[in-house]
Design a protein around this motif. Structure first.
Motif, mmCIF file in Angstrom:
data_model
loop_
_atom_site.group_PDB
_atom_site.id
_atom_site.type_symbol
_atom_site.label_atom_id
_atom_site.label_comp_id
_atom_site.label_asym_id
_atom_site.label_seq_id
_atom_site.Cartn_x
_atom_site.Cartn_y
_atom_site.Cartn_z
ATOM 1 N N ARG A 361 0.850 -1.195 0.000
ATOM 2 C CA ARG A 361 0.000 0.000 0.000
ATOM 3 C C ARG A 361 0.883 1.242 0.000
ATOM 4 O O ARG A 361 1.994 1.221 0.529
ATOM 5 N N PRO A 362 0.383 2.332 -0.544
ATOM 6 C CA PRO A 362 1.154 3.581 -0.502
ATOM 7 C C PRO A 362 1.366 4.029 0.946
ATOM 8 O O PRO A 362 0.486 3.888 1.797
ATOM 9 N N GLY A 363 2.558 4.538 1.234
ATOM 10 C CA GLY A 363 2.838 5.118 2.542
ATOM 11 C C GLY A 363 3.322 4.148 3.593
ATOM 12 O O GLY A 363 3.631 4.559 4.719
ATOM 13 N N VAL A 364 3.401 2.852 3.256
ATOM 14 C CA VAL A 364 3.801 1.857 4.256
ATOM 15 C C VAL A 364 5.232 2.099 4.737
ATOM 16 O O VAL A 364 5.520 2.090 5.938
ATOM 17 N N ILE A 365 6.153 2.294 3.787
ATOM 18 C CA ILE A 365 7.551 2.488 4.152
ATOM 19 C C ILE A 365 7.699 3.743 5.009
ATOM 20 O O ILE A 365 8.450 3.761 5.995
ATOM 21 N N ALA A 366 6.989 4.787 4.660
ATOM 22 C CA ALA A 366 7.066 6.027 5.434
ATOM 23 C C ALA A 366 6.552 5.810 6.859
ATOM 24 O O ALA A 366 7.108 6.359 7.826
ATOM 25 N N GLU A 367 5.523 4.994 6.999
ATOM 26 C CA GLU A 367 4.973 4.725 8.328
ATOM 27 C C GLU A 367 5.998 3.968 9.191
ATOM 28 O O GLU A 367 6.191 4.289 10.366
ATOM 29 N N ILE A 368 6.637 2.984 8.596
ATOM 30 C CA ILE A 368 7.643 2.211 9.335
ATOM 31 C C ILE A 368 8.854 3.081 9.664
ATOM 32 O O ILE A 368 9.379 3.049 10.786
ATOM 33 N N ALA A 369 9.269 3.904 8.700
ATOM 34 C CA ALA A 369 10.408 4.796 8.937
ATOM 35 C C ALA A 369 10.107 5.782 10.063
ATOM 36 O O ALA A 369 10.995 6.140 10.845
ATOM 37 N N GLN A 384 14.054 -4.330 -1.152
ATOM 38 C CA GLN A 384 12.655 -4.708 -1.380
ATOM 39 C C GLN A 384 12.590 -5.574 -2.620
ATOM 40 O O GLN A 384 13.129 -5.223 -3.667
ATOM 41 N N HIS A 385 11.909 -6.736 -2.496
ATOM 42 C CA HIS A 385 11.728 -7.641 -3.615
ATOM 43 C C HIS A 385 10.255 -7.667 -4.015
ATOM 44 O O HIS A 385 9.435 -6.944 -3.449
ATOM 45 N N GLY A 386 9.935 -8.541 -4.977
ATOM 46 C CA GLY A 386 8.555 -8.664 -5.429
ATOM 47 C C GLY A 386 7.649 -9.255 -4.366
ATOM 48 O O GLY A 386 8.073 -9.648 -3.280
ATOM 49 N N ARG A 387 6.371 -9.350 -4.692
ATOM 50 C CA ARG A 387 5.383 -9.846 -3.749
ATOM 51 C C ARG A 387 5.576 -11.318 -3.418
ATOM 52 O O ARG A 387 5.996 -12.096 -4.259
ATOM 53 N N GLU A 388 5.251 -11.679 -2.183
ATOM 54 C CA GLU A 388 5.149 -13.075 -1.795
ATOM 55 C C GLU A 388 3.794 -13.599 -2.258
ATOM 56 O O GLU A 388 2.860 -12.836 -2.508
ATOM 57 N N ALA A 389 3.688 -14.906 -2.342
ATOM 58 C CA ALA A 389 2.430 -15.509 -2.795
ATOM 59 C C ALA A 389 1.297 -15.224 -1.815
ATOM 60 O O ALA A 389 0.165 -14.994 -2.194
ATOM 61 N N ALA A 390 1.597 -15.235 -0.530
ATOM 62 C CA ALA A 390 0.540 -15.114 0.488
ATOM 63 C C ALA A 390 0.084 -13.675 0.639
ATOM 64 O O ALA A 390 0.879 -12.790 0.936
ATOM 65 N N GLU A 391 -1.174 -13.445 0.405
ATOM 66 C CA GLU A 391 -1.856 -12.187 0.714
ATOM 67 C C GLU A 391 -1.249 -10.967 0.035
ATOM 68 O O GLU A 391 -1.446 -9.841 0.483
ATOM 69 N N GLY A 392 -0.481 -11.174 -1.014
ATOM 70 C CA GLY A 392 0.102 -10.039 -1.720
ATOM 71 C C GLY A 392 1.084 -9.257 -0.892
ATOM 72 O O GLY A 392 1.299 -8.065 -1.133
ATOM 73 N N ALA A 393 1.706 -9.891 0.103
ATOM 74 C CA ALA A 393 2.649 -9.190 0.966
ATOM 75 C C ALA A 393 3.970 -8.947 0.243
ATOM 76 O O ALA A 393 4.359 -9.707 -0.641
ATOM 77 N N VAL A 394 4.642 -7.896 0.637
ATOM 78 C CA VAL A 394 5.935 -7.540 0.067
ATOM 79 C C VAL A 394 7.005 -7.693 1.151
ATOM 80 O O VAL A 394 6.879 -7.082 2.215
ATOM 81 N N ALA A 416 5.585 -4.214 14.883
ATOM 82 C CA ALA A 416 4.789 -5.446 14.854
ATOM 83 C C ALA A 416 3.308 -5.154 15.071
ATOM 84 O O ALA A 416 2.443 -5.928 14.619
ATOM 85 N N ALA A 417 2.994 -4.057 15.745
ATOM 86 C CA ALA A 417 1.605 -3.717 16.033
ATOM 87 C C ALA A 417 0.916 -2.998 14.869
ATOM 88 O O ALA A 417 -0.308 -2.822 14.886
ATOM 89 N N LEU A 418 1.668 -2.591 13.853
ATOM 90 C CA LEU A 418 1.069 -1.898 12.708
ATOM 91 C C LEU A 418 0.193 -2.850 11.908
ATOM 92 O O LEU A 418 0.566 -4.004 11.683
ATOM 93 N N ASP A 419 -0.971 -2.376 11.435
ATOM 94 C CA ASP A 419 -1.877 -3.274 10.705
ATOM 95 C C ASP A 419 -1.380 -3.586 9.296
ATOM 96 O O ASP A 419 -1.899 -4.484 8.635
ATOM 97 N N VAL A 420 -0.347 -2.877 8.826
ATOM 98 C CA VAL A 420 0.196 -3.150 7.488
ATOM 99 C C VAL A 420 1.316 -4.191 7.535
ATOM 100 O O VAL A 420 1.801 -4.635 6.493
ATOM 101 N N VAL A 421 1.732 -4.582 8.746
ATOM 102 C CA VAL A 421 2.790 -5.582 8.908
ATOM 103 C C VAL A 421 2.135 -6.908 9.238
ATOM 104 O O VAL A 421 1.358 -7.022 10.188
ATOM 105 N N LEU A 422 2.447 -7.971 8.463
ATOM 106 C CA LEU A 422 1.728 -9.236 8.597
ATOM 107 C C LEU A 422 2.297 -10.139 9.693
ATOM 108 O O LEU A 422 1.945 -9.977 10.849
ATOM 109 N N PRO A 423 3.223 -11.070 9.426
ATOM 110 C CA PRO A 423 3.691 -11.909 10.533
ATOM 111 C C PRO A 423 4.605 -11.111 11.455
ATOM 112 O O PRO A 423 4.928 -9.955 11.192
ATOM 113 N N ARG A 424 5.016 -11.758 12.520
ATOM 114 C CA ARG A 424 5.976 -11.139 13.420
ATOM 115 C C ARG A 424 7.258 -10.839 12.653
ATOM 116 O O ARG A 424 7.814 -11.719 11.981
ATOM 117 N N PRO A 425 7.794 -9.622 12.723
ATOM 118 C CA PRO A 425 9.052 -9.321 12.033
ATOM 119 C C PRO A 425 10.203 -10.183 12.541
ATOM 120 O O PRO A 425 10.197 -10.660 13.678
#
Length: 433
Positions: A361-369, A384-394, A416-425
């Protein structure tokens, strides 16, 4: 002139190392006698199953069902404990043998890491040896190197690759691109990992060894409870690939440092530069690195487990005892050990590797930074690489400049609490090697 009396050995535990020790003493009897100044012979044994075929002849040896009987056997001069475990029969046997004034040789790192201070004091009171060369790094003579060869120097750092199972798994993952679970199963099939691999892959085995090395290196009582411990279960094939792309290899390291604040002891997976000597140690091999004020940097490498390497360390201790050599277990008497404090992990500083799976999604990197900025963490680079198969995650990887452990942990919790971050980092520390 009468021939010197044999050193009569009682062995408790006839597993891989116990059987290997009996075989080595027989195969190299003449060489060992020449170096020890007298014969070294096994006279008694104790093990759980008399019927098991161990590939060695046991004729003429007294068999004790109760290992404690070895400590009372009048035809046993030295007890070799190869049962294992910090408690139970292993501990009782060693305590009883020392209490009876019998020297003890052991390969039991858990026992020495947890109870080594008390056992060393018992050995001192009895005026006998407590020897444990085989407890750390198998056939690599690191205990003797620290306790005797480097006795005149002030050591600043000790550690390295202390568990061959983990090193094999990480090497195979890198070479094959397979995941942790698949390679672990292979390691179990090859006999490199136990059916229950927890002690190895969760870092406990390496932590036992590091506690022993730190006590010897820095002249303080052994303190297993102060070791920070992490294992390798969280390492994925993605991490191995990203690390390689960044110019690193992932190794499970034990690291102990003498700092102005005290002694830092930690076991965890690290990224080390590919050019570092420790990064080139692959497969089931161990490597111990020591750094001293006068001697500089030394590295000892070899097989850290197995019947042959570990048996050579056991027999080396028996040769010392046969010669009459008596060195304090920790290199100095218990009363002469220092009171250096343990430095908590939260006080460590260094560079970090952080792998995240984020929604595209737009703005994700800025939010983490923004989170990193607010926690005082400065970024050095990003992949940063291409998308993973699961859930379109990057998948993205962030590498930081030097920052404190406390600041990084705080940032990790918020990310880890951000809703844009999927599994535990996945967070790994970067070490110079």
């Amino acid at each position: 002139m009468a021939s010197p009396a044999s050193l009569r050995v009682g062995i408790a535990g006839l597993g891989t190392v116990g059987a290997g020790t009996v075989s080595l003493l027989r195969a190299n009897a003449a060489l060992i006698e020449a170096r020890a100044g007298r014969p070294v012979v096994v006279t008694a044994i104790s093990a759980r199953d008399r019927s098991r075929d161990r590939g060695i002849a046991l004729d003429g040896l007294r068999w004790h069902d109760d290992p404690l009987a070895l400590a009372n056997d009048r035809d046993v001069d030295v007890v070799v404990e190869l049962i294992g475990g910090a408690e139970g029969p292993a501990r009782r046997l060693v305590e009883h043998a020392l209490g009876n004034g019998r020297p003890v040789v052991t390969a039991n790192k858990a026992l020495i890491a947890v109870h080594g201070a008390t056992l060393a004091a018992s050995a001192e009171r009895a005026g006998v040896a407590l020897a444990f060369e085989a407890a750390v790094a198998g056939g690599i003579p690191v205990i003797k190197a620290l306790r005797e060869g480097l006795a005149a120097d002030r050591l600043l750092r000790i550690g390295g690759i202390l568990n061959g199972t983990c090193n094999y798994i990480l090497t195979a993952m890198r070479e094959s691109g397979r995941g942790f679970d698949e390679v672990l199963q292979e390691a179990q099939a090859l006999g490199y990992a136990e059916a229950d691999p927890s002690t190895d892959v969760d870092g406990i085995d390496a932590a036992h060894k590091l506690a022993i090395l730190a006590a010897l290196a820095f002249g303080r009582p052994v303190d297993f409870s102060s070791v920070h411990v992490e294992g390798i279960r969280s390492i994925g094939a993605l991490d191995i690939g990203f690390a390689n792309e960044l110019g690193y290899r992932i190794k499970l390291l034990g690291i102990a440092r003498h700092t102005e604040r005290g002694v830092e002891t930690r076991v965890h997976p690290c990224l080390v530069p590919i050019a570092a000597p420790i990064a080139q140690v692959d497969g089931v091999f161990n490597a111990v690195v020591a750094e001293g004020e006068f001697v500089g940097r030394l590295m000892l490498e070899g097989r850290g487990a197995g019947a042959g390497p570990t048996a050579t360390a056991v027999v080396a201790d028996l040769i010392d005892i046969a010669r009459g050599s008596l060195v304090p277990a920790w290199g100095a008497s218990s009363g002469a050990l220092s009171a250096l404090v343990s430095v908590p992990m939260s006080e460590r500083s260094g560079d970090f590797y952080l792998r995240l799976s984020v929604l595209d999604r737009p703005g994700v990197i800025a939010e983490i930074a923004g989170v990193l900025r607010d926690c005082g963490v400065s970024l050095r680079s990003m992949l940063q690489h291409g998308r993973e198969a699961a859930e379109g995650a990057v998948p993205i990887v962030l590498v930081t400049h030097e920052t404190s452990e406390a600041a990084m942990q705080a940032a990790l919790e918020k990310i880890a609490a951000l809703d844009v971050v999927l599994p535990r980092p996945t967070m790994l520390r970067i070490e110079p090697g």
